[in-house]
Design a protein around this motif. Structure first.
Motif, PDB file in Angstrom:
ATOM      1  N   ASN A 164      58.071  13.010  58.737  1.00 27.14           N
ATOM      2  CA  ASN A 164      57.408  12.456  59.895  1.00 27.14           C
ATOM      3  C   ASN A 164      58.875  11.242  58.730  1.00 27.14           C
ATOM      4  OD1 ASN A 164      57.096  10.420  62.365  1.00 27.14           O
ATOM      5  ND2 ASN A 164      55.514  11.852  62.008  1.00 27.14           N
ATOM      6  N   ILE A 165      58.839  11.759  57.847  1.00 28.64           N
ATOM      7  CA  ILE A 165      60.070  11.040  56.594  1.00 28.64           C
ATOM      8  C   ILE A 165      61.317  11.628  56.673  1.00 28.64           C
ATOM      9  CG2 ILE A 165      60.175  11.622  53.720  1.00 28.64           C
ATOM     10  CD1 ILE A 165      57.025  11.477  53.268  1.00 28.64           C
ATOM     11  N   GLY A 168      61.526  11.120  61.559  1.00 31.40           N
ATOM     12  CA  GLY A 168      60.868  10.495  62.351  1.00 31.40           C
ATOM     13  C   GLY A 168      60.013  11.256  63.689  1.00 31.40           C
ATOM     14  N   CYS A 193      51.974   6.538  62.158  1.00 32.06           N
ATOM     15  CA  CYS A 193      52.744   7.767  61.249  1.00 32.06           C
ATOM     16  C   CYS A 193      54.412   7.151  62.128  1.00 32.06           C
ATOM     17  CB  CYS A 193      52.161   9.255  60.802  1.00 32.06           C
ATOM     18  SG  CYS A 193      50.958   8.875  59.506  1.00 32.06           S
ATOM     19  N   THR A 197      57.796   5.429  60.812  1.00 30.71           N
ATOM     20  CA  THR A 197      59.349   5.639  60.035  1.00 30.71           C
ATOM     21  C   THR A 197      60.296   6.037  60.692  1.00 30.71           C
ATOM     22  OG1 THR A 197      57.980   8.379  60.568  1.00 30.71           O
ATOM     23  CG2 THR A 197      58.033   7.658  58.690  1.00 30.71           C
ATOM     24  N   SER A 225      60.489   5.290  53.990  1.00 31.44           N
ATOM     25  CA  SER A 225      59.778   6.410  55.344  1.00 31.44           C
ATOM     26  C   SER A 225      58.611   6.698  53.938  1.00 31.44           C
ATOM     27  CB  SER A 225      60.854   7.362  55.505  1.00 31.44           C
ATOM     28  OG  SER A 225      61.359   6.748  56.159  1.00 31.44           O
ATOM     29  N   SER A 228      55.065   5.277  54.175  1.00 26.65           N
ATOM     30  CA  SER A 228      55.564   4.180  55.252  1.00 26.65           C
ATOM     31  C   SER A 228      53.954   5.600  56.088  1.00 26.65           C
ATOM     32  CB  SER A 228      56.554   3.828  56.794  1.00 26.65           C
ATOM     33  OG  SER A 228      57.480   3.473  56.319  1.00 26.65           O
ATOM     34  N   ILE A 229      54.263   6.645  55.192  1.00 25.44           N
ATOM     35  CA  ILE A 229      53.180   7.699  55.181  1.00 25.44           C
ATOM     36  C   ILE A 229      51.841   6.779  54.687  1.00 25.44           C
ATOM     37  CG2 ILE A 229      52.382   9.192  55.739  1.00 25.44           C
ATOM     38  CD1 ILE A 229      54.750   8.830  57.049  1.00 25.44           C
TER      39      ILE A 229
END
Length: 234
Positions: A164-165, A168, A193, A197, A225, A228-229
């Motif tokens: 996801n980093i 997305g 998650c 992101t 990003s 955010s995880i």
């Protein structure tokens, strides 16, 4: 205690508000989940420590800041190259208001389809090419191991979070074979998650619109990003 002894420095007040919001959102999530016990303190503590550690690394360690500036400049260079291609293809339609081509043709004003969308398509194609050339996978594996060891996530959760980093919500395709066997907790982590992101294509949009008003916007979005995880896991 005197008022001077408890006065918060001006720069500390926003951080205190953010910390209070973090605790409040965690409590709301726990209450919404039915106040279940036992609380997974290993995951709560690990995600909190990882957030603060990554935050200190990003904002306090000079080499990390320089690295984000390099990433910021690289993304801006890529978007500049995509604009040159759009100008070659669309001519003055690709130029912003008040600009002219090298031949002196004036812009017709803002046109979303010819000034913004080409950058999104270009950036998406570039990320797909990097993934095909296996240049992104080592970074994904590094973050997946980090999240699994510190947050005690399952392999699929850690892989989805790390992906996801960089990609997305589209990265859910990386764990598609495991969706059928996921627990409710794992599915919620996956969804959170994804919503926490920003997709690579959306990031290109943000950078395109904000780069003039916020010169380091790309570096800030990349660092956000990453942070955010663990925030989403918490």
């Amino acid at each position: 205690v005197g008022a001077a002894a408890v006065r918060i420095p001006p720069m500390g007040l926003p951080n205190l508000v953010s910390l209070s919001g973090l605790v409040a959102l965690g409590l709301v999530a726990w209450v919404a989940g039915g106040c279940r016990r036992p609380v997974p303190w290993r995951t709560v503590g690990g995600s909190g420590l990882l957030m603060f550690g990554l935050g200190a690394l990003v904002f306090l360690w000079a080499p990390a800041r320089r690295g984000l500036l390099v990433v910021n400049d690289l993304i801006l260079s890529i978007l500049t190259a995509s604009r040159a291609g759009a100008e070659f293809l669309f001519g003055p339609l690709a130029l912003g208001p008040g600009e002219t081509t090298s031949a002196g043709e004036p812009s017709v004003g803002f046109v979303l389809a010819t000034q913004v969308l080409p950058a999104v398509v270009f950036f998406a194609a570039l990320m797909a090419a990097l993934y095909h050339l296996r240049l992104v996978q080592p970074l994904v594996r590094l973050f997946a191991r980090l999240f699994r060891n510190t947050l005690r996530l399952s392999g699929a959760e850690a892989l989805a979070g790390a992906s996801n980093i960089f990609f997305g919500v589209e990265s859910v395709a990386a764990v598609r074979p495991y969706l059928g066997a996921m627990t409710r907790s794992e599915l919620l982590t996956l969804l959170t998650c994804g919503m926490a992101t920003v997709a690579s294509t959306t990031m290109a949009l943000y950078v395109f619109f904000l780069k003039d008003a916020f010169p380091q916007i790309a570096g800030h979005l990349v660092s956000a990003s990453i942070l955010s995880i663990p925030a989403a896991v918490l």
